[in-house]
Design a protein around this motif. Structure first.
Motif, PDB file in Angstrom:
ATOM      1  N   ASP A 128       0.830  -1.197   0.000  1.00 57.97           N
ATOM      2  CA  ASP A 128       0.000   0.000   0.000  1.00 57.97           C
ATOM      3  C   ASP A 128       0.867   1.251   0.000  1.00 57.97           C
ATOM      4  O   ASP A 128       2.085   1.208   0.219  1.00 57.97           O
ATOM      5  CB  ASP A 128      -0.975   0.000   1.189  1.00 57.97           C
ATOM      6  CG  ASP A 128      -0.275  -0.017   2.537  1.00 57.97           C
ATOM      7  OD1 ASP A 128       0.773   0.650   2.697  1.00 57.97           O
ATOM      8  OD2 ASP A 128      -0.774  -0.687   3.457  1.00 57.97           O
ATOM      9  N   ARG A 200     -12.306   2.883   1.783  1.00 58.58           N
ATOM     10  CA  ARG A 200     -12.652   3.147   3.182  1.00 58.58           C
ATOM     11  C   ARG A 200     -12.789   4.645   3.435  1.00 58.58           C
ATOM     12  O   ARG A 200     -12.077   5.465   2.870  1.00 58.58           O
ATOM     13  CB  ARG A 200     -11.592   2.560   4.116  1.00 58.58           C
ATOM     14  CG  ARG A 200     -10.241   3.224   4.035  1.00 58.58           C
ATOM     15  CD  ARG A 200      -9.216   2.536   4.920  1.00 58.58           C
ATOM     16  NE  ARG A 200      -7.961   3.261   4.954  1.00 58.58           N
ATOM     17  CZ  ARG A 200      -7.017   3.168   4.027  1.00 58.58           C
ATOM     18  NH1 ARG A 200      -7.204   2.374   2.998  1.00 58.58           N
ATOM     19  NH2 ARG A 200      -5.904   3.851   4.138  1.00 58.58           N
ATOM     20  N   SER A 203     -10.021   7.777   3.511  1.00 55.04           N
ATOM     21  CA  SER A 203      -8.827   7.570   2.689  1.00 55.04           C
ATOM     22  C   SER A 203      -8.704   8.724   1.702  1.00 55.04           C
ATOM     23  O   SER A 203      -9.669   9.425   1.392  1.00 55.04           O
ATOM     24  CB  SER A 203      -8.916   6.242   1.931  1.00 55.04           C
ATOM     25  OG  SER A 203      -9.953   6.281   0.967  1.00 55.04           O
ATOM     26  N   GLN A 227     -11.479  -1.913   1.082  1.00 56.95           N
ATOM     27  CA  GLN A 227     -10.092  -1.547   1.344  1.00 56.95           C
ATOM     28  C   GLN A 227      -9.295  -1.299   0.077  1.00 56.95           C
ATOM     29  O   GLN A 227      -8.404  -0.461   0.054  1.00 56.95           O
ATOM     30  CB  GLN A 227      -9.412  -2.662   2.167  1.00 56.95           C
ATOM     31  CG  GLN A 227      -8.047  -2.293   2.709  1.00 56.95           C
ATOM     32  CD  GLN A 227      -8.111  -1.368   3.907  1.00 56.95           C
ATOM     33  OE1 GLN A 227      -9.177  -1.191   4.486  1.00 56.95           O
ATOM     34  NE2 GLN A 227      -7.000  -0.763   4.275  1.00 56.95           N
ATOM     35  N   HIS A 228      -9.619  -2.006  -1.003  1.00 55.62           N
ATOM     36  CA  HIS A 228      -8.772  -1.956  -2.201  1.00 55.62           C
ATOM     37  C   HIS A 228      -9.593  -1.712  -3.455  1.00 55.62           C
ATOM     38  O   HIS A 228     -10.749  -2.162  -3.556  1.00 55.62           O
ATOM     39  CB  HIS A 228      -7.984  -3.260  -2.358  1.00 55.62           C
ATOM     40  CG  HIS A 228      -7.090  -3.580  -1.201  1.00 55.62           C
ATOM     41  ND1 HIS A 228      -5.957  -2.835  -0.921  1.00 55.62           N
ATOM     42  CD2 HIS A 228      -7.152  -4.544  -0.251  1.00 55.62           C
ATOM     43  CE1 HIS A 228      -5.373  -3.342   0.160  1.00 55.62           C
ATOM     44  NE2 HIS A 228      -6.071  -4.367   0.578  1.00 55.62           N
TER      45      HIS A 228
END
Length: 302
Positions: A128, A200, A203, A227-228
């Motif tokens: 990340d 999320r 972010s 998340q991704h």
């Protein structure tokens, strides 16, 4: 006088960080070890380079005078090491990519880079953004590519290319026109009857998307957070919602049969894609070729 490279590195790093704890972390040494190197350097120069207090470290006039010479010496030493290494044979370029970018373009850029720079091997880490930035700061990586890197004095950012936003939706929500391209204006109302899929809350990319939706006065809709980016795309493929993603991520969408891509038109905000390197380190010549290849792969629509 016998100055060492480690002493010079300690001096330059401390001047950049302004803090013994942070500088020691960057150099992977203890604070006591860092302090010892600075004291030895000051003793050899017979000058105080820093003013130390319990809260901060300030560089002195003598330190400011010495800093550009120390930084240049380190640069020249790194260049010399690079030159000797290159003459011995193959080099290694350690790069970092976020998982979606790595999964999308890594095979293609590896092949093209091998053709352009046959004597340089790529060592790739996919992680990340925060982890990649820490690894560049600690010199575990030569360079990292991505969005929304923090501005830090120890890092240099270079723009690789600029992207925008695209809307992706399940095929069932999209009517194609005669040229087989989805019309954003025609289909967004159909798509947006489904939940909005975002990264999320809080972010960098989620805030970017929300700012865009507010700017165009888009109504609030049901949303689900993940998340991704790769998860967003797979969930759209499963018909669970729609999403706004970076335009370069459309390459990843090509793998999915049920994902349709729509332009958001002239209203799309600009997303800048950067590469970051640690300030003061030698930049391999092959890095320029790599950045051109990354830009070409990410901006080419297939």
């Amino acid at each position: 006088m016998n100055l060492t490279m480690r002493q010079l590195r300690a001096f330059v790093t401390l001047s950049e960080c302004g803090n013994f704890t942070l500088a020691a972390k960057h150099m992977h040494v203890t604070q006591a070890g860092l302090s010892a190197m600075i004291r030895e350097l000051e003793s050899q120069l017979d000058s105080q380079l820093f003013l130390r207090t319990t809260r901060k470290v300030e560089i002195t006039t003598a330190g400011n005078a010495f800093l550009p010479y120390a930084a240049e010496a380190l640069q020249r030493l790194n260049d010399g090491i690079q030159r000797v290494t290159s003459e011995k044979g193959r080099q290694c370029l350690c790069i970092g990519l976020t998982p979606l970018v790595a999964a999308t373009i890594l095979p293609a850029i590896s092949d093209r880079f091998k053709q352009a720079c046959p004597n340089v091997e790529l060592d790739v880490i996919d992680a990340d953004r925060e982890q990649l930035q820490r690894m560049v700061e600690s010199e575990q990586l030569d360079v990292a590519y991505g969005l929304f890197f923090e501005q830090k004095s120890v890092l240099t950012q270079a723009l690789v290319f600029s992207a925008g936003l695209i809307l992706i939706a399940p095929a069932s929500c999209v009517q194609l026109n005669s040229s087989a391209e989805a019309s954003y204006e025609r289909n967004r109302n159909l798509a947006c009857q489904l939940p909005l899929l975002t990264l999320r809350r809080g972010s960098h990319f989620e805030r970017f998307v929300q700012a865009f939706l507010q700017e165009i006065d888009y109504p609030k809709v049901v949303r689900h957070d993940f998340q991704h980016l790769a998860t967003l795309i797979s969930m759209v493929d499963a018909g669970r919602g729609w999403a706004l993603i970076p335009s370069f991520a459309q390459l990843a969408c090509k793998r999915y049969k049920n994902v349709r891509i729509m332009s958001v038109g002239k209203t799309s905000p600009r997303l800048d894609f950067f590469c970051i390197t640690r300030r003061g380190t030698s930049i391999p010549a092959a890095l320029h070729s790599l950045s051109e290849i990354v830009a070409n792969e990410c901006t080419t629509v297939r």
